[in-house]
Design a protein around this motif. Structure first.
Motif, PDB file in Angstrom:
ATOM      1  N   ALA A  74       0.841  -1.203   0.000  1.00 14.97           N
ATOM      2  CA  ALA A  74       0.000   0.000   0.000  1.00 14.97           C
ATOM      3  C   ALA A  74       0.873   1.249   0.000  1.00 14.97           C
ATOM      4  CB  ALA A  74      -0.926  -0.001   1.209  1.00 14.97           C
ATOM      5  N   THR A  75       0.461   2.272  -0.771  1.00 17.32           N
ATOM      6  CA  THR A  75       1.262   3.480  -0.952  1.00 17.32           C
ATOM      7  C   THR A  75       0.381   4.714  -0.813  1.00 17.32           C
ATOM      8  OG1 THR A  75       2.684   2.269  -2.483  1.00 17.32           O
ATOM      9  CG2 THR A  75       2.910   4.663  -2.440  1.00 17.32           C
ATOM     10  N   GLY A  95      -1.748  -4.736  -4.418  1.00 14.59           N
ATOM     11  CA  GLY A  95      -2.453  -5.595  -5.363  1.00 14.59           C
ATOM     12  C   GLY A  95      -3.293  -4.838  -6.369  1.00 14.59           C
ATOM     13  N   PHE A  96      -3.223  -3.494  -6.384  1.00 13.19           N
ATOM     14  CA  PHE A  96      -3.984  -2.702  -7.352  1.00 13.19           C
ATOM     15  C   PHE A  96      -3.496  -3.042  -8.760  1.00 13.19           C
ATOM     16  CE2 PHE A  96      -5.793   1.017  -9.385  1.00 13.19           C
ATOM     17  CZ  PHE A  96      -6.921   1.282  -8.621  1.00 13.19           C
ATOM     18  N   ALA A  97      -4.419  -3.200  -9.684  1.00 18.69           N
ATOM     19  CA  ALA A  97      -4.074  -3.641 -11.032  1.00 18.69           C
ATOM     20  C   ALA A  97      -3.129  -2.644 -11.703  1.00 18.69           C
ATOM     21  CB  ALA A  97      -5.332  -3.810 -11.868  1.00 18.69           C
ATOM     22  N   PRO A  98      -2.048  -3.118 -12.337  1.00 19.39           N
ATOM     23  CA  PRO A  98      -1.122  -2.211 -13.021  1.00 19.39           C
ATOM     24  C   PRO A  98      -1.815  -1.498 -14.181  1.00 19.39           C
ATOM     25  CG  PRO A  98      -0.114  -4.367 -12.667  1.00 19.39           C
ATOM     26  CD  PRO A  98      -1.565  -4.515 -12.356  1.00 19.39           C
ATOM     27  N   GLY A  99      -1.393  -0.278 -14.489  1.00 16.59           N
ATOM     28  CA  GLY A  99      -1.939   0.487 -15.600  1.00 16.59           C
ATOM     29  C   GLY A  99      -1.726   1.970 -15.392  1.00 16.59           C
ATOM     30  N   LEU A 120      -1.759   8.976 -12.834  1.00 15.69           N
ATOM     31  CA  LEU A 120      -1.086   8.016 -11.953  1.00 15.69           C
ATOM     32  C   LEU A 120      -0.787   6.746 -12.732  1.00 15.69           C
ATOM     33  CD1 LEU A 120      -0.163   7.313  -9.056  1.00 15.69           C
ATOM     34  CD2 LEU A 120      -2.419   6.297  -8.696  1.00 15.69           C
ATOM     35  N   THR A 121       0.428   6.221 -12.517  1.00 13.09           N
ATOM     36  CA  THR A 121       0.851   4.960 -13.135  1.00 13.09           C
ATOM     37  C   THR A 121       1.103   3.938 -12.028  1.00 13.09           C
ATOM     38  OG1 THR A 121       1.881   6.107 -14.983  1.00 13.09           O
ATOM     39  CG2 THR A 121       2.541   3.819 -14.608  1.00 13.09           C
ATOM     40  N   VAL A 122       0.480   2.757 -12.128  1.00 17.78           N
ATOM     41  CA  VAL A 122       0.656   1.663 -11.169  1.00 17.78           C
ATOM     42  C   VAL A 122       1.380   0.529 -11.891  1.00 17.78           C
ATOM     43  CG1 VAL A 122      -0.461   0.027  -9.627  1.00 17.78           C
ATOM     44  CG2 VAL A 122      -1.440   2.300  -9.945  1.00 17.78           C
ATOM     45  N   GLU A 123       2.503   0.082 -11.324  1.00 13.59           N
ATOM     46  CA  GLU A 123       3.284  -0.990 -11.927  1.00 13.59           C
ATOM     47  C   GLU A 123       3.509  -2.107 -10.919  1.00 13.59           C
ATOM     48  OE1 GLU A 123       6.919   0.480 -13.500  1.00 13.59           O
ATOM     49  OE2 GLU A 123       5.972   1.708 -15.066  1.00 13.59           O
TER      50      GLU A 123
END
Length: 571
Positions: free
Chosen positions: A46-47, A86-90, A110-113
């Motif tokens: 978590a961030t 665990g948030f979906a990357p994208g 926002l970019t999630v990797e």
């Protein structure tokens, strides 16, 4: 009504209307998003992200894509949000939605990797050397005799799949004394499928009274081509010459055997669990169970012997304490040989020895030899060997903390506790269930399974705590695991946090006389309101102040019209 009067009132109405339109309208700052920090996060944990902008209000929600995330109101220009693990990357649009449904969106904000996976190594087929004893024999005709030297020949075979390197053979002295090389033979390399003969010269330490066989312990150590060490332990049974041989005679009536007999009745360590690298004190309770005293007792920890020349005459060399096995336990502070003096019959004493566990010792149960060398009542040298067992553990070295700072918690609100478990030990470990509890309030998402942790590895768990009272809140983290001897154990860590009272909007003061339970207070009518009602009356419109449940008076000849109820009233 005269036309002149109507003109005056019409002029007054227009003047009032123009005056109202001339008043300045307050301008409010528009809802906007300026920055998002950080704008790149990883979904392994978590961030927190911080959103700055304008016109933020309490109750505003942050949406990442179409997903609403946990939002904290900091001020009119700042919000924080939590991107869960665990948030979906994208790449996501980010928008802020106020309670009145007004919103502002920033595209690709926002970019999630996902973190890069660690490369996996290809498992190679396992093969190891295997050194075994093919055969052994002595050149002692009629058996081993006290006072005579003999040679033991042992054939070693490598029945494994690869070559054995650095082979070293160690004969452990007991009833037999090693001559020439101290009982250590270096063989070197032995290819798989090959064999080699080794020879060791020995002699008996004492006469073999009434015995026909004696046991000799032989340890073989070696390593493979990858440097992995191996150890093999063998027990060789050798025939001896019975000193009590002669012509058979009638058996005499037993009158009791008079001798000294030393045993270890109890032993313990000052540490509850022995672990690699730890120093400890070994305490031995020694009893003389015989009916004769044991004189000049010498204790040799690790095994050894004291030689003598027959009839109590000391032989060259004296006490041998260097031939013991110190692979896993070694003496510290003093040597492994101690002089205990005389121990009378049916008496006891306590002896201590300071030892250290080798840092390379693996968990397990390890036997340790203890030899008592003393003179009996006939002046003969006697070596009594005892074996004790010491248990070595490798307990996990685990730290439980927060992976990011945690500020003061607020009562009756869900607060995030970003927990992490780190393996600080030198070896990987397997942990069981992790449970988080607190007597200060309700815990959500407080249990999970940890699993395997490599050296330096970590495991995170985001727990939500809703405290019920201000002050110090204790959070208990319990982690179950099974030790090296299949015993259930638990690691516990107590984390102390500070809880403050929930903040109340200072603009709402229940003690204020104008509060009126949150309902608007009826204000006295102003001059302009009265003037406005007067103008309305000029045009034949309703200019009265309605009162609940009271009829409205109308002029004769006019049809009464219903008066709409004011909002919030009873109609």
């Amino acid at each position: 009504m005269s036309s002149k009067l109507k003109i005056i009132f019409s002029t007054l109405f227009l003047f009032t209307l123009l005056f109202g339109l001339a008043q300045p309208i307050p301008v409010q700052a528009a809802l906007s998003i300026a920055t998002i920090e950080p704008n790149l996060v990883y979904n392994s944990q978590a961030t927190y992200i911080t959103i700055t902008g304008s016109d933020f209000v309490e109750g505003a929600k942050v949406y990442v894509g179409e997903t609403a995330v946990t939002t904290n109101f900091i001020g009119e220009t700042s919000l924080t949000a939590i991107i869960p693990s665990g948030f979906a990357p994208g790449i996501y649009n980010v928008k802020v939605v106020k309670p009145d449904q007004s919103e502002f969106l920033i595209e690709a904000g926002l970019t999630v990797e996902a973190p890069n996976p660690e490369p996996t190594s290809t498992q190679q087929p396992f093969a190891r050397p295997q050194v075994s004893v093919g055969a052994y024999s002595t050149n002692a005709s009629g058996g081993i005799r006290y006072g005579q030297e003999f040679t033991l020949t042992v054939r070693l075979e490598n029945s494994g799949g690869v070559r054995a390197n650095g082979i070293q053979v160690n004969f452990v002295p007991s009833a037999l004394l090693m001559l020439g090389n101290g009982g250590v033979i270096s063989v070197g390399t032995l290819n798989n499928g090959s064999a080699v003969d080794i020879a060791q010269t020995m002699t008996a330490a004492n006469p073999f009274w009434g015995e026909t066989m004696t046991a000799l312990e032989m340890n073989v150590s070696y390593y493979d081509e990858n440097g992995i060490p191996y150890t093999e332990n063998f027990t060789l049974n050798l025939g001896v010459y019975n000193t009590y041989t002669g012509v058979a005679a009638a058996t005499a009536t037993p009158t009791g055997v008079h001798l000294s007999q030393l045993i270890i009745s109890e032993y313990k360590t000052d540490l509850l669990q022995l672990e690699p690298g730890l120093q400890f004190n070994l305490e031995l309770s020694i009893q003389n169970k015989g009916d004769l005293p044991a004189k000049s007792v010498t204790m040799i920890v690790g095994g050894g012997s004291a030689s003598s020349g027959g009839e109590g005459t000391p032989g060259p060399g004296g006490v041998s304490g260097s031939s013991g096995d110190f692979t896993n336990f070694a003496p510290v502070g003093t040597s492994n040989v101690q002089s205990l003096g005389d121990i009378p019959a049916q008496s006891s004493l306590v002896a201590t020895q300071q030892l250290i566990v080798n840092v390379n010792t693996t968990p397990g149960a390890y036997p340790m030899k203890v030899t008592f060398s003393y003179m009996d009542s006939h002046g003969m040298q006697v070596n009594d060997e005892q074996v004790i067992t010491l248990l070595v553990y490798s307990l996990p070295n685990i730290d439980v903390s927060f992976y990011q700072p945690v500020s003061d918690l607020t009562t009756f609100q869900s607060n995030l506790l970003p927990l992490q478990v780190i393996n600080l030990g030198r070896n990987s470990t397997i942990l069981g269930n992790m449970t988080v509890t607190s007597s200060a309030g309700m815990v959500e998402n407080g249990q999970t399974f940890v699993g395997a942790l490599d050296t330096g590895g970590y495991f995170t768990l985001d727990v939500m705590l809703t405290p019920e009272m201000a002050g110090q809140a204790e959070v208990l983290v319990s982690i179950d695991y099974t030790d090296d001897f299949n015993q259930a154990r638990t690691i516990t860590k107590t984390l102390v946090l500070n809880v403050i009272e929930m903040q109340i909007d200072p603009s709402i003061d229940p003690s204020n006389p104008d509060f009126n339970g949150g309902l608007p207070i009826e204000q006295p009518e102003t001059f302009w309101q009265k003037a406005w009602r007067f103008i309305l009356g000029l045009f034949g419109l309703d200019s009265g102040t309605p009162v609940n449940n009271q009829p409205i008076q109308v002029e004769p000849g006019l049809k009464p019209e219903p008066v709409p109820a004011q909002p919030g009233g009873k109609g």
